[in-house]
Design an enzyme around this catalytic site. Sequence first.
Site, PDB file in Angstrom:
ATOM      1  N   GLU A 294     -14.022 -24.977  16.758  1.00 33.40           N
ATOM      2  CA  GLU A 294     -12.844 -24.109  16.732  1.00 33.40           C
ATOM      3  C   GLU A 294     -11.744 -24.887  17.419  1.00 33.40           C
ATOM      4  OE1 GLU A 294      -9.883 -21.976  18.095  1.00 33.40           O
ATOM      5  OE2 GLU A 294     -11.449 -21.338  19.484  1.00 33.40           O
ATOM      6  N   CYS A 328      -5.896 -20.150  21.966  1.00 34.17           N
ATOM      7  CA  CYS A 328      -5.840 -20.605  20.580  1.00 34.17           C
ATOM      8  C   CYS A 328      -5.239 -19.529  19.681  1.00 34.17           C
ATOM      9  CB  CYS A 328      -7.241 -20.955  20.073  1.00 34.17           C
ATOM     10  SG  CYS A 328      -8.091 -22.186  21.066  1.00 34.17           S
TER      11      CYS A 328
END
Length: 544
Positions: A294, A328
């Site tokens: 990720e 994020c």
Amino acid sequence: MLKGFFNVPEPVNEPVKAYAPGSAERKELQAAIAEARSKQIDVPMYIGSDEVRTGKTKMMSPPHDHKLNLGHFHEGDASHVEQAINAAMGAKPAWENMAWEHRAAIFLKAADLVAGPYRAKINAATMLGQSKNAMQAEIDAACEFIDFLRFNVKYMTEIYGQQPPVSGNGVWNRVEQRPLEGFVFALTPFNFTAIAGNLPASAAMMGNTIVWKPAYTQIYSANVLMEVFKEAGVPDGVINLIYVDGPTAGDVIFNHADFGGIHFTGSTGVFQTIWKTIGTNIHKYKSYPRIVGETGGKDFVIAHKSADPKAVAVGLVRGAFEYQGQKCSAASRAYIPSNIWEDVKKYMLEDLATIKMGGTEDFTNFVNAVIDEKSFDKISSYITSATTNPITEIVAGGNFDKSKGYFIEPTVILTKDPMYTTMCEEIFGPVLTIYVYNSEHFEEALELVDQTSPYALTGAVFSQDRYAIELATQKLKNAAGNYYINDKPTGAVVGQQPFGGSRASGTNDKAGSMINLLRWVSPRTIKETFVSPTDYRYPFLGED
């Protein structure tokens, strides 16, 4: 049914404590912070049964008070990477052969330790080491990590329980979920203690052994995670914690025949380099490694002309500026229709005027420091450029100071160019850029959202018009792996919104779901025939 298979406790999301003034949890957390600030700790690497101290130490300090010495950690070299791999491979036979329910019990105990005696300590470490306020630390270091552990145990039992639906006629079919051949490399980020704990723990839960390298700026709380793992009963060598720089770790690990997979959260550039290196070295490995990552995001909020301006403003303030935008998933670019822009701006400015910035020890501070000087310099350079560009306007904030800590004001940039730098590039800080579009051109704005960024992690649409919501959902189906309707694009909850994105944002293997755990096993199908044929001939071979 598997031997020993039974129902585990049904997981529920850990309740988030409020830390209100005068509450018991607030007093306990304040005491833990005071204790941590009062001493300097010596943090070793944990390799096999050894606590490794090299004498080559680096200081740990709070980003919001960078002159305070919280202690130091011992940096390793390539020999320690080799030592960690050897420890992982040595521990592997016993660990992978341990009955699954005993592995489950270890991690369920870890969850209860974090929920109870370690809660204040791990939150305090996250507040000091990573400059998270009390609520952000509670949601991350305590609650999300607890949820990862408990829900993953449930998903693990469901994976092991999935068997072929049909056996009979003298045949028994079954599936064995084996851990990967080799070791797993967990490479973890600074911004979430829960992610730093989950990346090694989820793969270990499935019977793998781990070499774990955290970000240097997260080692202070990683040390507490390791204390939890050890007290919970994770055997020596199953999770090995090392502190080396990235190139040193990569040079050893990605050239090793027993490299079985990587569990990664970090930057897109680093992940792409790792992927390329693995591809180059693919002939060296016993098996094709599992690559789970990720990475970055350039997360969007788009409002329709029917949207509630107050809801949009709150979604932007929370989505962009909680934890200084160092998520994020943080809102980084917004597309606001011209008919509601002035109201959205008014509400945002009213909220931003009440936000306090400072150290995490003061519980009235909503915004704290960014993680380190390198990050500070990068983020502030974007703001400086925007102050002198004729197509941009600083609507709010714009100030920064690193004399005591790495503080950057929540900053809102208004741009006339939807392709302006801060609309396109990941900043990873408290900077939100807004483009105001003609309120009658919603579909064209959706095209901009989809095409502006290479990332596809999170995004949000605000609208009171269901046709507009449906249109946005269809147009943006590939633009975000986690998509929100009338809410900020942050705050995914384990078991409710499995997290991950695609395009340049990663492999979308959804942390906090069965999808992720399936990446850490290699299934073997077994067919057993009870009475074997003794004649090769089939019936069709007979003569008429």
